[in-house]
Design a protein around this motif. Sequence first.
Motif, mmCIF file in Angstrom:
data_model
loop_
_atom_site.group_PDB
_atom_site.id
_atom_site.type_symbol
_atom_site.label_atom_id
_atom_site.label_comp_id
_atom_site.label_asym_id
_atom_site.label_seq_id
_atom_site.Cartn_x
_atom_site.Cartn_y
_atom_site.Cartn_z
ATOM 1 N N THR A 165 2.522 -1.241 54.363
ATOM 2 C CA THR A 165 3.423 -1.556 55.575
ATOM 3 C C THR A 165 2.068 -1.672 56.675
ATOM 4 N N SER A 166 2.176 -2.361 57.768
ATOM 5 C CA SER A 166 1.493 -2.172 58.935
ATOM 6 C C SER A 166 2.173 -2.132 60.148
ATOM 7 N N PRO A 167 2.365 -0.835 60.576
ATOM 8 C CA PRO A 167 3.328 -0.556 61.960
ATOM 9 C C PRO A 167 3.016 -1.319 63.028
ATOM 10 N N CYS A 214 12.219 -4.908 55.815
ATOM 11 C CA CYS A 214 12.889 -5.019 57.048
ATOM 12 C C CYS A 214 12.058 -5.184 58.307
ATOM 13 N N ASP A 215 12.891 -6.051 59.150
ATOM 14 C CA ASP A 215 12.277 -6.332 60.488
ATOM 15 C C ASP A 215 13.413 -6.430 61.399
ATOM 16 N N ILE A 216 13.069 -6.049 62.616
ATOM 17 C CA ILE A 216 13.914 -6.078 63.712
ATOM 18 C C ILE A 216 14.157 -7.258 64.343
ATOM 19 N N ASP A 254 15.919 -4.454 72.169
ATOM 20 C CA ASP A 254 15.853 -2.923 72.742
ATOM 21 C C ASP A 254 15.277 -2.238 71.574
ATOM 22 N N LYS A 255 15.607 -2.379 70.148
ATOM 23 C CA LYS A 255 15.094 -1.535 69.144
ATOM 24 C C LYS A 255 13.644 -1.937 68.588
ATOM 25 N N GLU A 256 13.069 -2.841 69.151
ATOM 26 C CA GLU A 256 11.666 -3.141 68.730
ATOM 27 C C GLU A 256 10.846 -2.057 69.271
ATOM 28 N N ILE A 257 9.890 -1.326 68.437
ATOM 29 C CA ILE A 257 9.164 -0.073 68.616
ATOM 30 C C ILE A 257 7.939 -0.557 69.125
ATOM 31 N N GLY A 258 7.519 0.188 70.091
ATOM 32 C CA GLY A 258 6.415 -0.308 70.997
ATOM 33 C C GLY A 258 5.975 -1.460 71.762
ATOM 34 N N GLY A 266 7.469 -7.891 59.062
ATOM 35 C CA GLY A 266 6.708 -8.782 59.658
ATOM 36 C C GLY A 266 7.205 -10.486 59.189
ATOM 37 N N SER A 267 5.940 -10.787 58.740
ATOM 38 C CA SER A 267 6.115 -12.455 58.217
ATOM 39 C C SER A 267 6.111 -12.196 56.684
ATOM 40 N N GLY A 268 6.152 -11.097 56.194
ATOM 41 C CA GLY A 268 6.608 -11.013 54.692
ATOM 42 C C GLY A 268 5.459 -10.823 53.813
ATOM 43 N N THR A 269 4.257 -10.537 54.161
ATOM 44 C CA THR A 269 3.046 -10.653 53.209
ATOM 45 C C THR A 269 3.269 -9.609 52.136
ATOM 46 N N THR A 270 3.603 -8.432 52.252
ATOM 47 C CA THR A 270 3.981 -7.422 51.404
ATOM 48 C C THR A 270 4.817 -7.683 50.348
ATOM 49 N N PRO A 326 2.617 -19.692 61.898
ATOM 50 C CA PRO A 326 2.002 -18.713 62.348
ATOM 51 C C PRO A 326 2.608 -17.610 62.866
ATOM 52 N N TYR A 327 2.005 -16.549 62.786
ATOM 53 C CA TYR A 327 2.436 -15.139 62.976
ATOM 54 C C TYR A 327 1.449 -14.336 63.624
ATOM 55 N N LEU A 328 1.300 -13.466 64.678
ATOM 56 C CA LEU A 328 0.400 -12.911 65.305
ATOM 57 C C LEU A 328 0.474 -11.367 64.779
ATOM 58 N N GLY A 351 17.212 -5.497 60.825
ATOM 59 C CA GLY A 351 17.723 -4.466 61.577
ATOM 60 C C GLY A 351 16.533 -3.595 61.760
ATOM 61 N N ASP A 352 16.963 -2.213 62.200
ATOM 62 C CA ASP A 352 15.955 -1.121 62.618
ATOM 63 C C ASP A 352 15.620 -0.295 61.470
ATOM 64 N N ALA A 353 14.461 -0.435 61.167
ATOM 65 C CA ALA A 353 13.905 0.422 60.125
ATOM 66 C C ALA A 353 14.242 1.849 60.244
ATOM 67 N N ARG A 354 14.755 2.400 61.276
ATOM 68 C CA ARG A 354 14.949 3.971 61.143
ATOM 69 C C ARG A 354 16.507 4.073 60.609
ATOM 70 N N LYS A 391 -0.437 -10.244 61.274
ATOM 71 C CA LYS A 391 -0.358 -10.286 59.792
ATOM 72 C C LYS A 391 -1.264 -9.479 59.238
ATOM 73 N N PHE A 392 -0.987 -8.871 57.903
ATOM 74 C CA PHE A 392 -2.404 -8.325 57.467
ATOM 75 C C PHE A 392 -2.829 -9.207 56.170
ATOM 76 N N ILE A 393 -4.105 -8.982 55.905
ATOM 77 C CA ILE A 393 -4.597 -9.705 54.769
ATOM 78 C C ILE A 393 -3.837 -9.516 53.269
ATOM 79 N N PHE A 441 13.785 -13.925 63.454
ATOM 80 C CA PHE A 441 13.130 -14.794 62.881
ATOM 81 C C PHE A 441 12.070 -14.460 61.761
ATOM 82 N N ASN A 442 11.431 -13.421 62.027
ATOM 83 C CA ASN A 442 10.466 -12.892 60.889
ATOM 84 C C ASN A 442 11.246 -12.659 59.550
ATOM 85 N N CYS A 443 12.424 -12.337 59.679
ATOM 86 C CA CYS A 443 13.452 -12.129 58.264
ATOM 87 C C CYS A 443 13.479 -13.407 57.878
HETATM 88 C C1 LIG Z 1 2.284 -5.440 62.701
HETATM 89 S S1 LIG Z 1 3.756 -6.130 62.262
HETATM 90 C C2 LIG Z 1 3.724 -6.286 60.633
HETATM 91 C C3 LIG Z 1 3.003 -7.511 60.139
HETATM 92 C C4 LIG Z 1 3.171 -7.764 58.505
HETATM 93 N N1 LIG Z 1 2.423 -6.720 57.976
HETATM 94 C C5 LIG Z 1 2.592 -9.009 58.318
HETATM 95 O O1 LIG Z 1 1.684 -9.208 57.442
HETATM 96 O O2 LIG Z 1 3.451 -10.209 58.468
HETATM 97 C C6 LIG Z 1 4.927 -5.099 62.815
HETATM 98 C C7 LIG Z 1 6.587 -5.384 62.533
HETATM 99 O O3 LIG Z 1 7.200 -4.477 62.790
HETATM 100 C C8 LIG Z 1 8.460 -5.101 63.151
HETATM 101 N N2 LIG Z 1 9.165 -3.764 64.133
HETATM 102 C C9 LIG Z 1 9.368 -3.249 65.289
HETATM 103 N N3 LIG Z 1 10.280 -2.281 65.366
HETATM 104 C C10 LIG Z 1 10.865 -2.364 64.301
HETATM 105 C C11 LIG Z 1 11.725 -1.725 64.018
HETATM 106 N N4 LIG Z 1 12.548 -0.661 64.911
HETATM 107 N N5 LIG Z 1 12.647 -1.858 62.697
HETATM 108 C C12 LIG Z 1 11.881 -2.841 62.190
HETATM 109 N N6 LIG Z 1 10.858 -3.481 62.198
HETATM 110 C C13 LIG Z 1 10.520 -3.299 63.480
HETATM 111 C C14 LIG Z 1 8.069 -6.205 64.294
HETATM 112 O O4 LIG Z 1 9.016 -7.069 64.576
HETATM 113 C C15 LIG Z 1 6.815 -6.597 63.631
HETATM 114 O O5 LIG Z 1 7.041 -7.802 63.036
#
Ligand SMILES: C[S@@+](CC[C@H](N)C(=O)[O-])C[C@H]1O[C@@H](n2cnc3c(N)ncnc32)[C@H](O)[C@@H]1O
Length: 390
Positions: free
Chosen positions: A271-273, A98-100, A299-303, A80-84, A52-54, A256-259, A56-58, A103-105
């Motif tokens: 992607t879905s941010p 890339c993911d911050i 700390d680097k997780e956006i939003g 995220g959970s790697g759909t793309t 499970p992963y909250l 890591g941080d996608a920035r 995800k996109f389709i 666990f998602n990685c």
């Molecule tokens: C909406 S989800 C993506 C879901 C993905 N499309 C899927 O189907 O599983 C956004 C993801 O952005 C990651 N994220 C947040 N800040 C980030 C950052 N600074 N660098 C990389 N990933 C980040 C979150 O951990 C989360 O997994």
Amino acid sequence: MLMQAELYGNDRAFTAFHTVGPETDLQALNLNWRESDLPQRERTKHVHGLHPYLGKFIPQLVEIFLRKYARRAVVDPFAGSGTTLVEANALGLAACGCDISYFNCLLTRVKTGEHDLDLLERELKDILVRAELRAFAARARRAEPGVTGYLAEWYAPEALIELLAYRELIPGYRHREVLQVVLSRAARSARLTTHFELDFPKEPQREPYYCRKHHRVCRPTTRALPFLRRYTYDTLARLREFAAVRTGAPVEVFWGDAREVRFPAHDTVVTSPPYLGLIDYHEQHRYAYELLGLPELRDKEIGRPEKGNGARAAREYYEGIKAVFANVARSLEPGGHVVIVVHDRGEMYFEMARELGFAVEAVLERHVNRRTGRRSGEFFERVYVWKKER
Ligand SMILES: C[S@@+](CC[C@H](N)C(=O)[O-])C[C@H]1O[C@@H](n2cnc3c(N)ncnc32)[C@H](O)[C@@H]1O
């Protein structure tokens, strides 16, 4: 720029995904799937349903955009959970994500990796039997789980003994990350929580309770082995199913941080941010972090919800997302596309495209309620298609 036409009539939703190609007019497609058009088992086919992963996109939505735009290499900075990455690989495209969240990685590596399936089957069955024996012996000795904090708080002693027995055995196997995913999924199900709060339970539920999901009195679970057993076979079946469509195209996953990450050259981004203040992506899998001892980059997780959604957080969020797309753009080929899937309005993506020098080539709007049966007019998903012109 084209806005998608009114598509909420009774015409059948588009499901001939394999027919999409560079010439397909996406504006003409009805992507407002109902449950009957695109049932859950299709949306969670093979490895998409591995854990499970909250948020995800389709996968089929991703498939459409990859077939339309991608030529050789795809990037998802918020994997995220790697759909793309899964969908790109099935189409023979090189994929990098890339993911911050560590666990998602881990989950994405397990989904997209090549496994020796016969050895994996032997390992999965072996660890299950050994964990069962180990837990049995611990119970016979009346051993205490010997942990404090989160794990002691969120699990019944019996369940915890079983989870810890499995965890201790993992280092002796080759497919350690697959076993970690099985363990994490079982740990999620075995928490002392109500059935209706599995995503973000507020406090441990130790007593029977009236269940809003099942409309009866339910009891919190006290065991983990039944889940370990069920997910062992489910994992094996899902990995086997994906292996039948998996290609040898390379897949890279950066934690890591996608920035800051340096992405390889690519021609398409899908992607879905993350959203502002909505989902804490580390907290979502807290049990996995606690049980597997995974490293964190909260700390680097956006939003992140902890930062709120006031004006300052909103500005920081905007700058964070923009910095990610600026970084991705460095290795995106001229003429390449960036496909961004966002819930609701997300108007900021017009301004951001302008500031970053992208052309907004299309905006599609999908009606999401149809799937969930919610009232019409409530819930939309937008897909922005940016083009890098130079
Ligand atoms: C909406 S989800 C993506 C879901 C993905 N499309 C899927 O189907 O599983 C956004 C993801 O952005 C990651 N994220 C947040 N800040 C980030 C950052 N600074 N660098 C990389 N990933 C980040 C979150 O951990 C989360 O997994």
